[in-house]
Design a protein around this motif. Structure first.
Motif, PDB file in Angstrom:
ATOM      1  N   GLU A 254       0.838  -1.203   0.000  1.00  0.00           N
ATOM      2  CA  GLU A 254       0.000   0.000   0.000  1.00  0.00           C
ATOM      3  C   GLU A 254       0.870   1.249   0.000  1.00  0.00           C
ATOM      4  O   GLU A 254       2.028   1.217   0.422  1.00  0.00           O
ATOM      5  N   PHE A 255       0.311   2.338  -0.501  1.00  0.00           N
ATOM      6  CA  PHE A 255       0.991   3.633  -0.444  1.00  0.00           C
ATOM      7  C   PHE A 255       1.082   4.107   1.009  1.00  0.00           C
ATOM      8  O   PHE A 255       0.110   4.002   1.762  1.00  0.00           O
TER       9      PHE A 255
ATOM     10  N   SER B 290      -0.140   4.552   6.886  1.00  0.00           N
ATOM     11  CA  SER B 290       1.207   4.764   7.413  1.00  0.00           C
ATOM     12  C   SER B 290       1.848   3.489   7.962  1.00  0.00           C
ATOM     13  O   SER B 290       3.020   3.500   8.349  1.00  0.00           O
ATOM     14  N   GLN B 291       1.086   2.395   7.981  1.00  0.00           N
ATOM     15  CA  GLN B 291       1.678   1.110   8.376  1.00  0.00           C
ATOM     16  C   GLN B 291       2.436   0.475   7.222  1.00  0.00           C
ATOM     17  O   GLN B 291       3.196  -0.487   7.419  1.00  0.00           O
ATOM     18  N   ASN B 292       2.217   0.994   6.024  1.00  0.00           N
ATOM     19  CA  ASN B 292       2.915   0.505   4.832  1.00  0.00           C
ATOM     20  C   ASN B 292       3.791   1.620   4.282  1.00  0.00           C
ATOM     21  O   ASN B 292       3.533   2.797   4.526  1.00  0.00           O
ATOM     22  N   TYR B 293       4.804   1.245   3.515  1.00  0.00           N
ATOM     23  CA  TYR B 293       5.817   2.239   3.147  1.00  0.00           C
ATOM     24  C   TYR B 293       5.928   2.482   1.641  1.00  0.00           C
ATOM     25  O   TYR B 293       6.941   2.995   1.174  1.00  0.00           O
ATOM     26  N   GLY B 294       4.893   2.131   0.895  1.00  0.00           N
ATOM     27  CA  GLY B 294       4.972   2.292  -0.554  1.00  0.00           C
ATOM     28  C   GLY B 294       5.280   3.717  -0.978  1.00  0.00           C
ATOM     29  O   GLY B 294       4.718   4.677  -0.474  1.00  0.00           O
ATOM     30  N   GLN B 295       6.226   3.855  -1.913  1.00  0.00           N
ATOM     31  CA  GLN B 295       6.685   5.139  -2.471  1.00  0.00           C
ATOM     32  C   GLN B 295       7.408   5.987  -1.413  1.00  0.00           C
ATOM     33  O   GLN B 295       7.153   7.175  -1.263  1.00  0.00           O
ATOM     34  N   THR B 296       8.332   5.360  -0.714  1.00  0.00           N
ATOM     35  CA  THR B 296       9.153   6.091   0.254  1.00  0.00           C
ATOM     36  C   THR B 296      10.618   5.699   0.117  1.00  0.00           C
ATOM     37  O   THR B 296      10.954   4.620  -0.394  1.00  0.00           O
ATOM     38  N   LEU B 297      11.457   6.584   0.590  1.00  0.00           N
ATOM     39  CA  LEU B 297      12.867   6.290   0.803  1.00  0.00           C
ATOM     40  C   LEU B 297      13.068   6.392   2.313  1.00  0.00           C
ATOM     41  O   LEU B 297      12.992   7.472   2.885  1.00  0.00           O
ATOM     42  N   VAL B 298      13.270   5.247   2.932  1.00  0.00           N
ATOM     43  CA  VAL B 298      13.275   5.180   4.395  1.00  0.00           C
ATOM     44  C   VAL B 298      14.703   5.308   4.914  1.00  0.00           C
ATOM     45  O   VAL B 298      15.622   4.631   4.438  1.00  0.00           O
TER      46      VAL B 298
ATOM     47  N   GLU C  41      11.280   1.793  -1.135  1.00  0.00           N
ATOM     48  CA  GLU C  41      10.022   1.058  -1.193  1.00  0.00           C
ATOM     49  C   GLU C  41       9.144   1.573  -2.329  1.00  0.00           C
ATOM     50  O   GLU C  41       8.788   2.751  -2.358  1.00  0.00           O
ATOM     51  N   THR C  42       8.803   0.679  -3.260  1.00  0.00           N
ATOM     52  CA  THR C  42       7.769   1.018  -4.233  1.00  0.00           C
ATOM     53  C   THR C  42       6.467   0.355  -3.791  1.00  0.00           C
ATOM     54  O   THR C  42       6.462  -0.561  -2.976  1.00  0.00           O
ATOM     55  N   CYS C  43       5.357   0.833  -4.359  1.00  0.00           N
ATOM     56  CA  CYS C  43       4.045   0.284  -4.001  1.00  0.00           C
ATOM     57  C   CYS C  43       3.632  -0.756  -5.030  1.00  0.00           C
ATOM     58  O   CYS C  43       3.636  -0.488  -6.234  1.00  0.00           O
ATOM     59  N   ARG C  44       3.217  -1.918  -4.557  1.00  0.00           N
ATOM     60  CA  ARG C  44       2.880  -3.013  -5.462  1.00  0.00           C
ATOM     61  C   ARG C  44       1.549  -2.801  -6.188  1.00  0.00           C
ATOM     62  O   ARG C  44       1.190  -3.603  -7.055  1.00  0.00           O
ATOM     63  N   LYS C  45       0.849  -1.725  -5.867  1.00  0.00           N
ATOM     64  CA  LYS C  45      -0.368  -1.413  -6.612  1.00  0.00           C
ATOM     65  C   LYS C  45      -0.049  -0.820  -7.989  1.00  0.00           C
ATOM     66  O   LYS C  45      -0.923  -0.773  -8.860  1.00  0.00           O
ATOM     67  N   LEU C  46       1.179  -0.369  -8.168  1.00  0.00           N
ATOM     68  CA  LEU C  46       1.616   0.167  -9.451  1.00  0.00           C
ATOM     69  C   LEU C  46       2.046  -0.978 -10.361  1.00  0.00           C
ATOM     70  O   LEU C  46       2.412  -2.055  -9.885  1.00  0.00           O
TER      71      LEU C  46
END
Length: 271
Positions: A163-164, A169-177, A234-239
């Motif tokens: 998830e984005f 906020s429990q998922n990290y899609g589209q972030t650089l952590v 982290e990329t989002c698997r919905k993409l």
């Protein structure tokens, strides 16, 4: 005496030739660090001889520094990083430094297309590992042993989320952590995110820096124990998968360019 006069005569006649040769040698010496040197690729096997044996691809030039480690396949069902690193190991052209690529860190999880294997042990929570621990802890230990032997300057761990982060906020899609709000690390990651967001017009697909210390992760342990900058991407698997693969490739190339390891032309050479 006669020999000395002959030598002087020869030197006088060849003066400009000698000067020209010296000038050329000086130019070569000055420009040599800027000349791209041929790279070599070797393979080392982590946890050799065990079920967790997995290849690490060592791409080097004569200039060993900087040294960057790229990890994918920590979670076996996060395909974009795996596919991206499998492409990069065969196609990336570096001009200097050492690039280490581990496409399938937990090879059994990758083979089974599951997040963790075994299901109750998360590789990204057991770093820096234990030499006498369980199989996954020994795997983490061997990966960090490789990082230490090559004296890496940066660690990048490639991941995906279901998830984005903007939606949950429990998922990290589209972030650089990153694992610290240290000024250098935050500014560095912010500039990378800014570069990644160029050309992305859908705000949902844009990246953001997330300061989220995750104890036991590869990036956390690299930062706090190896004292080097580290990112979890982290990329989002919905993409779409093809888009995500290209994004992982693009991130790695942007980082390599910033570390002066590839030419600018190489950034877009992934079609």
């Amino acid at each position: 005496m006669k020999i000395f006069k002959i030598f002087k005569l020869l030197l006088r006649k060849n003066f400009f030739k000698v000067i020209s040769i010296v000038f050329i040698l000086i130019l070569v010496f000055i420009c040599l660090p800027q000349i791209a040197l041929p790279q070599t690729t070797s393979v080392e096997y982590i946890c050799a001889g065990t079920d967790y044996e997995t290849p690490a691809y060592i791409i080097q030039t004569n200039y060993k520094k900087p040294a960057i480690l790229i990890i994918a396949g920590t979670h076996g069902n996060e395909l974009a990083g795996i596919r991206a690193t499998q492409y990069l190991k065969d196609n990336i052209k570096i001009e200097r430094g050492t690039l280490i690529i581990i496409p399938r860190a937990n090879i059994l999880a990758c083979d089974k297309n599951v997040r963790n294997f075994p299901s109750d042990v998360n590789l990204n929570r057991v770093y820096p590992g234990k030499s006498e621990g369980n199989e996954v802890e020994r795997l983490a230990y061997k990966i960090f042993d490789l990082a230490k032997r090559y004296d890496i300057d940066l660690l990048v761990d490639l991941h995906e989320s279901i998830e984005f982060y903007k939606n949950n906020s429990q998922n990290y899609g589209q972030t650089l952590v990153i694992d610290s709000n240290d000024d250098y690390l935050f500014n560095l990651s912010s500039s990378i995110v800014e570069e990644m967001n160029k050309g992305i017009f859908d705000n949902n697909n844009k990246y953001q820096v997330l300061v989220k210390p995750i104890e036991g992760s590869a990036a956390y342990s690299a930062y706090y124990q190896l004292n080097i900058p580290a990112f979890t991407f982290e990329t989002c698997r919905k993409l779409p998968l093809a888009f995500r693969i290209q994004e992982h490739i693009r991130l790695v190339k942007i980082i390599l360019f910033r570390w002066n390891m590839i030419a600018v032309e190489e950034i877009n050479n992934h079609k």
